[in-house]
Write a protein that holds these residues in place. Structure first.
Motif, PDB file in Angstrom:
ATOM      1  N   TYR A   1       1.053  -1.719 -12.579  1.00 55.91           N
ATOM      2  CA  TYR A   1      -0.180  -1.079 -13.031  1.00 55.91           C
ATOM      3  C   TYR A   1      -0.983  -2.035 -13.878  1.00 55.91           C
ATOM      4  O   TYR A   1      -0.475  -3.043 -14.382  1.00 55.91           O
ATOM      5  CB  TYR A   1       0.098   0.223 -13.788  1.00 55.91           C
TER       6      TYR A   1
ATOM      7  N   THR B   1      -5.031  -2.222 -16.296  1.00 60.50           N
ATOM      8  CA  THR B   1      -6.223  -1.550 -16.808  1.00 60.50           C
ATOM      9  C   THR B   1      -7.425  -2.430 -16.512  1.00 60.50           C
ATOM     10  O   THR B   1      -7.300  -3.606 -16.190  1.00 60.50           O
ATOM     11  CB  THR B   1      -6.121  -1.296 -18.321  1.00 60.50           C
TER      12      THR B   1
ATOM     13  N   THR C   1      -5.470   4.220 -15.923  1.00 61.15           N
ATOM     14  CA  THR C   1      -4.443   3.242 -15.574  1.00 61.15           C
ATOM     15  C   THR C   1      -4.375   3.163 -14.059  1.00 61.15           C
ATOM     16  O   THR C   1      -4.256   4.189 -13.388  1.00 61.15           O
ATOM     17  CB  THR C   1      -3.077   3.649 -16.151  1.00 61.15           C
TER      18      THR C   1
ATOM     19  N   TYR D   1      -2.574   1.941 -10.672  1.00 63.97           N
ATOM     20  CA  TYR D   1      -1.335   1.523 -10.018  1.00 63.97           C
ATOM     21  C   TYR D   1      -1.685   1.007  -8.624  1.00 63.97           C
ATOM     22  O   TYR D   1      -2.399   1.680  -7.873  1.00 63.97           O
ATOM     23  CB  TYR D   1      -0.370   2.709  -9.885  1.00 63.97           C
TER      24      TYR D   1
ATOM     25  N   GLY E   1      -1.640   7.161 -19.316  1.00 60.78           N
ATOM     26  CA  GLY E   1      -1.577   6.737 -17.936  1.00 60.78           C
ATOM     27  C   GLY E   1      -0.215   6.286 -17.463  1.00 60.78           C
ATOM     28  O   GLY E   1      -0.028   6.073 -16.259  1.00 60.78           O
ATOM     29  N   THR E   2       0.735   6.131 -18.372  1.00 64.01           N
ATOM     30  CA  THR E   2       2.096   5.761 -17.974  1.00 64.01           C
ATOM     31  C   THR E   2       3.075   6.918 -18.145  1.00 64.01           C
ATOM     32  O   THR E   2       4.286   6.728 -18.073  1.00 64.01           O
ATOM     33  CB  THR E   2       2.587   4.535 -18.769  1.00 64.01           C
TER      34      THR E   2
ATOM     35  N   GLU F   1       4.993   7.069 -14.870  1.00 62.51           N
ATOM     36  CA  GLU F   1       5.056   5.705 -14.350  1.00 62.51           C
ATOM     37  C   GLU F   1       5.973   5.571 -13.136  1.00 62.51           C
ATOM     38  O   GLU F   1       5.592   4.983 -12.116  1.00 62.51           O
ATOM     39  CB  GLU F   1       5.529   4.753 -15.453  1.00 62.51           C
TER      40      GLU F   1
ATOM     41  N   ARG G   1      -5.101   5.748 -20.594  1.00 62.62           N
ATOM     42  CA  ARG G   1      -4.614   4.382 -20.678  1.00 62.62           C
ATOM     43  C   ARG G   1      -3.093   4.374 -20.862  1.00 62.62           C
ATOM     44  O   ARG G   1      -2.509   5.404 -21.236  1.00 62.62           O
ATOM     45  CB  ARG G   1      -5.276   3.649 -21.853  1.00 62.62           C
ATOM     46  N   PRO G   2      -2.429   3.247 -20.616  1.00 60.43           N
ATOM     47  CA  PRO G   2      -0.976   3.182 -20.833  1.00 60.43           C
ATOM     48  C   PRO G   2      -0.608   3.572 -22.268  1.00 60.43           C
ATOM     49  O   PRO G   2      -1.135   3.008 -23.234  1.00 60.43           O
ATOM     50  CB  PRO G   2      -0.646   1.717 -20.547  1.00 60.43           C
TER      51      PRO G   2
END
Length: 281
Positions: free
Chosen positions: A45, A47, A55, A57, A82-83, A86, A104-105
């Protein structure tokens, strides 16, 4: 008191996240994913400043001659991390998809359905932008919106977009009959992937299933794993396997993936999944 009434009252009281175990609850952070997923294109992944609240992938090495359909993903709890999924999302991307998660992660805060549309807009723009690593590599005619729990409600809303070619609802269902008008706006094949009767969203998902527009192609799969599914397992576990198959069928026309869902001897017709189907061919 019915589940929908209970959740609605808690939200109305100002709670950002519902009771422990209820539909908008934040699941535990997933275990670290097996690198890359199980598909032919090991995934990672990233950004981008052009889509700062998301995020992305994608295959770590973008495959030559392979177009990547778009998958916009909304997280459980409408959480902007965003993770959060995952393992699961890397698994999907490893089968040749561009998967864009809201948040975001490791991010915080909340998301909304507009972020799914923003992800689609960004991917389409990147496919045509000079200097983009994705220029000419994205299949902009094949688009999925999906989400888990609260993210599933976002996916319902974003599915009114005429560009959407399939919807995925994971451990989710409408919280109020006042929202049922969104079901009437569905125009593309929809897949439900639910955690069985112990899933807090089970009743809601089944109610939605019975209200789908006539003629809409639809799949309902229940796996007795509860509300948090198998997302945190290596490669997203069974949900990852079946989710990748749904996308490969719906967005790539893969005949082997189709055989998991269609026919009397379909791949999911025996075993742990309890399935129902409407208008699937």
């Amino acid at each position: 008191m019915k589940l929908r009434q209970l959740i609605r009252r808690v939200i109305a009281a100002g709670a950002g996240i519902v009771l422990a175990g209820a539909l908008l609850t934040v699941p535990a952070a997933p275990a670290h994913a097996a690198p890359g997923g199980s598909g032919p294109y090991p995934a990672d992944y990233e950004t981008t400043l052009r889509l700062p609240g998301h995020t992305v992938y994608r295959p770590a090495v973008l495959p030559t001659g392979v177009l990547l359909p778009i998958v916009a993903w909304g997280n459980g709890a409408c959480r902007a991390d965003g993770t959060m999924f995952e393992n699961f999302l890397k698994e999907l991307a490893s089968h040749g998809f561009l998967v864009i998660a809201s948040g975001r992660p490791g991010g915080t805060g909340r998301t909304d359905a507009d972020m799914l549309t923003e992800a689609i807009d960004w991917a389409i723009a990147e496919n045509g932008r000079l200097g983009s690593r994705y220029r000419g590599r994205i299949d902009t005619a094949e688009i999925a919106v999906m989400g888990q729990s609260c993210g599933g409600l976002e996916a319902y809303e974003a599915s009114a977009d005429p560009r959407v070619t399939t919807t995925g609802i994971w451990n989710s269902g409408m919280l109020s009959d006042l929202d049922n008008h969104r079901l009437a706006r569905l125009h593309a094949p929809i897949g439900y992937f639910v955690g069985g009767p112990s899933d807090i969203a089970y009743e809601n998902a089944m109610d939605d299933w019975n209200r789908l527009p006539a003629g809409l192609p639809a799949f309902m799969g229940n796996l007795d794993v509860g509300h948090f599914g198998t997302y945190g397992q290596s490669n997203g576990g069974e949900f990852g396997r079946v989710g990748a198959a749904w996308l490969k069928w719906q967005l790539k026309g893969d005949p082997a993936a189709r055989a998991m869902f269609v026919g009397q001897n379909c791949g999911l017709c025996s075993g742990p999944w309890q399935i129902m189907r409407k208008n699937l061919t």
